[in-house]
Design a protein around this motif. Structure first.
Motif, PDB file in Angstrom:
ATOM      1  N   TRP A 127       1.139   5.363   0.492  1.00  0.00           N
ATOM      2  CA  TRP A 127       0.446   6.385   1.261  1.00  0.00           C
ATOM      3  C   TRP A 127       1.059   7.759   0.996  1.00  0.00           C
ATOM      4  O   TRP A 127       2.244   7.864   0.708  1.00  0.00           O
ATOM      5  N   GLN A 155       0.839  -1.200   0.000  1.00  0.00           N
ATOM      6  CA  GLN A 155       0.000   0.000   0.000  1.00  0.00           C
ATOM      7  C   GLN A 155       0.876   1.253   0.000  1.00  0.00           C
ATOM      8  O   GLN A 155       1.768   1.397   0.836  1.00  0.00           O
ATOM      9  N   LEU A 188      -2.465  10.470   7.018  1.00  0.00           N
ATOM     10  CA  LEU A 188      -2.072   9.475   6.018  1.00  0.00           C
ATOM     11  C   LEU A 188      -3.240   9.253   5.066  1.00  0.00           C
ATOM     12  O   LEU A 188      -4.345   8.918   5.505  1.00  0.00           O
ATOM     13  N   GLN A 189      -2.988   9.447   3.796  1.00  0.00           N
ATOM     14  CA  GLN A 189      -4.027   9.238   2.787  1.00  0.00           C
ATOM     15  C   GLN A 189      -3.590   8.122   1.849  1.00  0.00           C
ATOM     16  O   GLN A 189      -2.458   8.155   1.343  1.00  0.00           O
ATOM     17  N   PRO A 190      -4.436   7.116   1.615  1.00  0.00           N
ATOM     18  CA  PRO A 190      -4.058   6.033   0.700  1.00  0.00           C
ATOM     19  C   PRO A 190      -3.967   6.523  -0.739  1.00  0.00           C
ATOM     20  O   PRO A 190      -4.831   7.280  -1.198  1.00  0.00           O
TER      21      PRO A 190
END
Length: 474
Positions: free
Chosen positions: A399, A397, A408-410
């Motif tokens: 981020w 993933q 934190l944004q994906p």
């Protein structure tokens, strides 16, 4: 009579000569000089007053300019050229000054731990066909590093072997085979699972640590064995070279952190504080390192020179991995499925994402996927985490860190098959490398038979600049 005819003859001769001379003078008067007749126009074309004036002006300059005037004109041209050259030089010097000032400002911010290059927004998901899988280890990959010039990858596994890979071709350049237990005295390499590795910033030394409490030092270029460090009383689970030096920090399940001088082949000191096995370690340029304390659920910052430590709390499970983003910020992952961002100035996380990789299990009995590895592109807002769980849901993933690391944004995820036991960004951020295996690097709680033990090289492409950004750049 004769005299008359003679006189008349001479007179006619003189008259003919005079006539020819007169006609020649007329012809010369009518015929223009060739210098002024280089271009001939048709009878229908007429010369405009502007063209006539221009032609006359050129003729005046070319044919009526005195030597003094010519010298003056050339002197003026020379002075104008000098002035233009000085202006260009001043512009270049100003640009270079701004460039140097920008670099110095970046260095100052980097030393303070406040540099954050905003590049995550420009990273786009890779095409699955562009992701490469390198296979060579027989058992699960446990750790890997990338050389600072991005030409080589070193990987290690539970089969006790070390492989040096060429990034461009994907070929194996060198293999240090593992040995069987009990052959330590006659085998050059490791004879137990390798859990961690580190490479010096100049690419000279490679260090590896195993379950037999040993640290091996290798010459990175030739893979020649140099030293063996003993002293830990438990498996060596974390290694890191201090950036710009050959000082080596090591962490172990014996709950201690040790400092070594590789150039001198010497032990320096031991630090104590954790209440459980240490599971990860990292460092940058400062004379300090950070560690993840596993089941004691603490993150610690060790100030080597002051012989002191800072203790941080936040995760609800075992903290299994840790990575520094810059000198003052770090990222951690735990088996409770959470990923956290920290500042060395605050005892609690700046941001935490729970169940960062989702859950598995029946309804009502869901369990979060463990976060087995984390990585950070140094001095930027891009980080990554790797999950361990069911093969159909294993993933890497990406981020994006918020401004001042407040969130934190994906960005996107890259599906892989197996336990993502190690993650590393290349120094330029051009690619991300994931070490994947059928088992978790720290144990054998369960095994994914369908997973492949290998290294995934994931390219990280950037969005092309918009027209507005291009204009600004220009």
């Amino acid at each position: 009579m004769s005299s008359f005819f003679i006189k008349s003859k001479e007179k006619g001769k003189n008259t003919a000569v005079a006539k020819r001379k007169h006609d020649g003078d007329k012809m010369r008067a009518k015929k223009p000089n060739s210098k002024y007749n280089e271009e001939i126009s048709s009878d229908s074309e007429t010369e405009s007053p502007i063209q006539a004036k221009k032609r006359q002006s050129n003729q005046d300059v070319e044919y009526e300019e005195t030597p003094q005037e010519k010298k003056l004109r050339l002197a003026k041209l020379y002075l104008e050229q000098l002035k233009e050259d000085e202006e260009n030089k001043a512009e270049e010097e100003s640009f270079e000054t701004d460039l140097v000032a920008g670099r110095l400002q970046e260095e100052v911010l980097e030393q303070k731990g406040k540099l954050q290059r905003l590049i995550a927004k420009d990273i786009i998901p890779p095409d699955p066909s562009e992701i490469r899988l390198l296979r060579g280890h027989k058992l699960p990959i446990t750790c890997l590093v990338i050389s600072s010039d991005e030409k080589f990858i070193f990987s290690a596994a539970k089969d006790c072997s070390i492989i040096k890979w060429d990034v461009e071709s994907g070929k194996k350049l060198h293999t240090i085979p593992g040995g069987r237990k009990g052959t330590e005295d006659r085998h050059v390499g490791h004879t137990a699972h390798i859990l961690c590795m580190a490479i010096s910033s100049d690419g000279k030394y490679l260090a590896t640590g195993d379950m037999n409490n040993l640290i091996m030092i290798w010459e990175a270029q030739t893979c020649k064995h140099l030293y063996k460090f003993t002293g830990h009383k438990g498996p060596v689970s974390g290694l890191s070279f201090r950036k710009g030096t050959h000082d080596l920090y090591s962490a172990s399940h014996d709950r201690s952190v040790k400092v070594w001088n590789v150039d001198e082949n010497a032990y320096v000191e031991t630090l104590f504080g954790h209440q459980d096995a240490i599971t990860g370690l990292d460092s940058l340029s400062r004379e300090c390192c950070v560690t993840a304390g596993g089941r004691d659920r603490t993150v610690r910052v060790w100030k080597i020179a002051e012989e002191s430590q800072l203790v941080f709390h936040g995760h609800e499970g075992s903290i299994d991995c840790i990575q520094l983003i810059n000198e003052e910020h770090m990222i951690t992952g735990a088996d409770d499925g959470s990923v956290s961002l920290w500042s060395v100035n605050k005892k609690k996380p700046l941001s935490t994402v729970k169940q960062a990789h989702g859950c598995h299990g029946d309804a009502g009995l869901e369990q979060p996927h463990w976060v087995a590895s984390v990585a950070a592109l140094q001095n930027s807002d891009a980080v990554a985490s790797g999950a361990s769980g069911c093969s159909h849901n294993s993933q890497v993933q990406l981020w994006k860190c918020g401004q001042n690391y407040r969130g934190l944004q994906p960005l996107f995820s890259v599906p892989v098959s197996g336990f993502v036991n190690s993650l590393k960004f290349s120094s330029s951020g051009q690619f991300l490398v994931a070490g994947v295996g059928q088992e978790h690097r720290l144990g054998r709680w369960w095994r994914l038979k369908e997973a492949k033990n290998g290294i995934y090289i994931i390219p990280l492409k950037r969005k092309p600049p918009t027209p507005e950004e291009t204009k600004i750049t220009k």
